[in-house]
Design a protein around this motif. Structure first.
Motif, mmCIF file in Angstrom:
data_model
loop_
_atom_site.group_PDB
_atom_site.id
_atom_site.type_symbol
_atom_site.label_atom_id
_atom_site.label_comp_id
_atom_site.label_asym_id
_atom_site.label_seq_id
_atom_site.Cartn_x
_atom_site.Cartn_y
_atom_site.Cartn_z
ATOM 1 N N UNK A 1 0.829 -1.211 0.000
ATOM 2 C CA UNK A 1 0.000 0.000 0.000
ATOM 3 C C UNK A 1 0.859 1.254 0.000
ATOM 4 N N UNK A 2 0.511 2.190 -0.867
ATOM 5 C CA UNK A 2 1.289 3.418 -0.980
ATOM 6 C C UNK A 2 2.456 3.315 -1.924
ATOM 7 N N UNK A 3 2.726 2.127 -2.450
ATOM 8 C CA UNK A 3 3.825 1.942 -3.389
ATOM 9 C C UNK A 3 3.372 2.137 -4.820
ATOM 10 N N UNK A 4 4.288 1.932 -5.742
ATOM 11 C CA UNK A 4 3.967 2.068 -7.159
ATOM 12 C C UNK A 4 4.941 1.209 -7.947
ATOM 13 N N UNK A 5 4.782 1.201 -9.267
ATOM 14 C CA UNK A 5 5.677 0.427 -10.117
ATOM 15 C C UNK A 5 5.356 -1.048 -10.090
ATOM 16 N N UNK A 6 6.345 -1.848 -10.465
ATOM 17 C CA UNK A 6 6.150 -3.284 -10.609
ATOM 18 C C UNK A 6 6.636 -4.078 -9.399
ATOM 19 N N UNK B 1 12.318 1.230 -2.155
ATOM 20 C CA UNK B 1 12.637 1.522 -3.547
ATOM 21 C C UNK B 1 11.612 0.823 -4.428
ATOM 22 N N UNK B 2 10.793 1.602 -5.135
ATOM 23 C CA UNK B 2 9.746 1.076 -6.009
ATOM 24 C C UNK B 2 10.258 1.097 -7.448
ATOM 25 N N UNK B 3 10.285 -0.060 -8.061
ATOM 26 C CA UNK B 3 10.964 -0.227 -9.346
ATOM 27 C C UNK B 3 9.943 -0.507 -10.439
ATOM 28 N N UNK B 4 10.032 0.253 -11.521
ATOM 29 C CA UNK B 4 9.222 0.021 -12.717
ATOM 30 C C UNK B 4 10.114 -0.539 -13.817
ATOM 31 N N UNK B 5 9.710 -1.624 -14.417
ATOM 32 C CA UNK B 5 10.464 -2.216 -15.515
ATOM 33 C C UNK B 5 10.068 -1.572 -16.832
ATOM 34 N N UNK B 6 10.982 -1.585 -17.791
ATOM 35 C CA UNK B 6 10.645 -0.994 -19.080
ATOM 36 C C UNK B 6 9.913 -2.004 -19.954
ATOM 37 N N UNK C 1 1.239 -2.197 -21.923
ATOM 38 C CA UNK C 1 0.881 -1.319 -20.806
ATOM 39 C C UNK C 1 1.807 -1.488 -19.625
ATOM 40 N N UNK C 2 3.110 -1.463 -19.867
ATOM 41 C CA UNK C 2 4.037 -1.563 -18.749
ATOM 42 C C UNK C 2 3.790 -0.420 -17.782
ATOM 43 N N UNK C 3 3.936 -0.706 -16.486
ATOM 44 C CA UNK C 3 3.606 0.272 -15.454
ATOM 45 C C UNK C 3 4.825 1.072 -15.035
ATOM 46 N N UNK C 4 4.640 2.377 -14.892
ATOM 47 C CA UNK C 4 5.700 3.231 -14.350
ATOM 48 C C UNK C 4 5.096 4.163 -13.333
#
Length: 370
Positions: A38-43, A88-93, A259-262
């Protein structure tokens, strides 16, 4: 990029920060990456900064700020955002997601298997109990997928268990004194044999070993309330989509995810997260890709803990993420097949491979039609 590969990338970032003199810590042997909370983002998210804060003599937030540039520069990572005390919230390309789907399709139903034997020799010994024998046999399948050599024995065995549920052991009889019973889940409260092969096995394997399984006709109903039905139905839908796409004249092409998430650029610049609003792209596809990427980790954990129930619940999660996505795969009306449709079909076929492979490890059939 799988969670295992991402974990290595996080450790490499720590090592680079240490080599640059930015941190003074011993590089850990493992970095945990999980879906954001909760409160995070990315993958994915990692708490590595919280883990290193005390030995580094710095706040976890400061450690995260040091590590972020080393992660952003790594291949396959599109963005990294700091949230909370130093997550650390990480989004993949998108290319990373396309590579993931291609990897799954290349491995087929053996995606997540070990490349070679790892030298482990495991002996599983069961009491004279049907659930214990089914759990041990399924655990053995998962262990073998991870490179272990496994032998399953039982103190006693009923032939009907093989006739109905297809379960087998390597030997029957008392074990040597140095090999005590080491597989002893809570016994089933009723005879599962009337449920038949697939439903009977699922009823015994889906609950955790410490939970009492429910033995009833709910495992036979062809409705969404039945997790086994949802898993098998999702698999059958992926097969049907491949046939329907062929009729429309197009085939799967992993390409890149649609629709990769960032995380939002504002979040990246301020080091904060907007919570649920920080995600872009469709949640269904992003969650599905994350589930596929997590499959090797789930198999390894199920093997390490002798817990095929972890695999069963993972298959349910993948199927539940897949079902709404599968409605978007084929063109609608007069729409022409596009690169996006080919990429979605590839993702659907990857889902089918994971579900078929997982059910096979549980000893359950994955029919093309329901």
């Amino acid at each position: 990029m799988t969670p295992v590969e991402l974990s290595r990338t996080v450790l490499h970032a720590v090592r680079r920060a240490v080599d640059a003199g930015e941190l003074s810590v011993a590089v850990p042997t493992r970095a945990v990456v999980t879906p954001p909370g909760p409160g995070g983002c990315g993958d994915y998210a990692t708490n590595i900064a919280l883990q290193l804060a005390r030995p580094a003599g710095q706040t976890s937030r400061r450690v995260a700020e040091v590590l972020r540039p080393h992660l952003v520069g790594a291949g396959g990572i599109a963005d990294v955002v700091l949230t909370g005390p130093g997550f650390l919230n990480i989004s993949l390309d998108r290319a990373a997601y396309g590579g993931l789907v291609a990897e799954v399709l290349g491995c087929g139903d053996r995606y997540g298997y070990a490349d070679r034997a790892d030298g482990r020799i495991v002996q599983l010994h069961c009491p004279h109990d049907l659930r214990a024998v089914v759990v041990a046999e399924a655990a053995a399948r998962v262990l073998r997928s991870q490179g272990a050599l496994v032998r399953v024995t039982a103190e006693a065995f009923d032939p009907a268990w093989t006739t109905v549920l297809g379960v087998r052991v390597d030997a029957v009889g008392p074990a040597p004194a140095e090999l005590p019973v080491n597989v002893r889940p809570v016994p089933a409260p009723a005879d599962p044999l009337p449920l038949g092969h697939d439903a009977g096995r699922w009823a015994l394997l889906h609950p955790a070993a410490h939970d009492r399984p429910r033995i009833g006709e709910e495992h036979l109903v062809q409705r969404e309330s039945n997790p086994l039905f949802r898993v098998r139905y999702a698999h059958a839908r992926t097969r049907a989509l491949s046939h329907n796409a062929a009729d429309l004249g197009f085939a799967a092409d992993p390409g890149t995810s649609t629709s990769a998430s960032t995380c939002t650029s504002a979040s990246a610049s301020t080091g904060t997260s907007n919570g649920a609003g920080a995600r872009t792209g469709t949640g269904a596809e992003q969650g599905l890709l994350a589930g596929l990427a997590d499959h090797p980790r789930v198999l390894a954990a199920a093997a390490d803990h002798r817990a095929p129930d972890r695999l069963a619940r993972h298959l349910v999660a993948v199927a539940d993420a897949a079902l709404p996505f599968l409605l978007t795969v084929l063109p609608r009306g007069g729409e022409k097949p596009s690169a996006a449709h080919r990429a979605r079909l590839a993702l659907a076929e990857a889902v089918g491979a994971v579900l078929a492979g997982g059910l096979s490890l549980l000893g359950i059939d994955a029919p093309d039609h329901l």
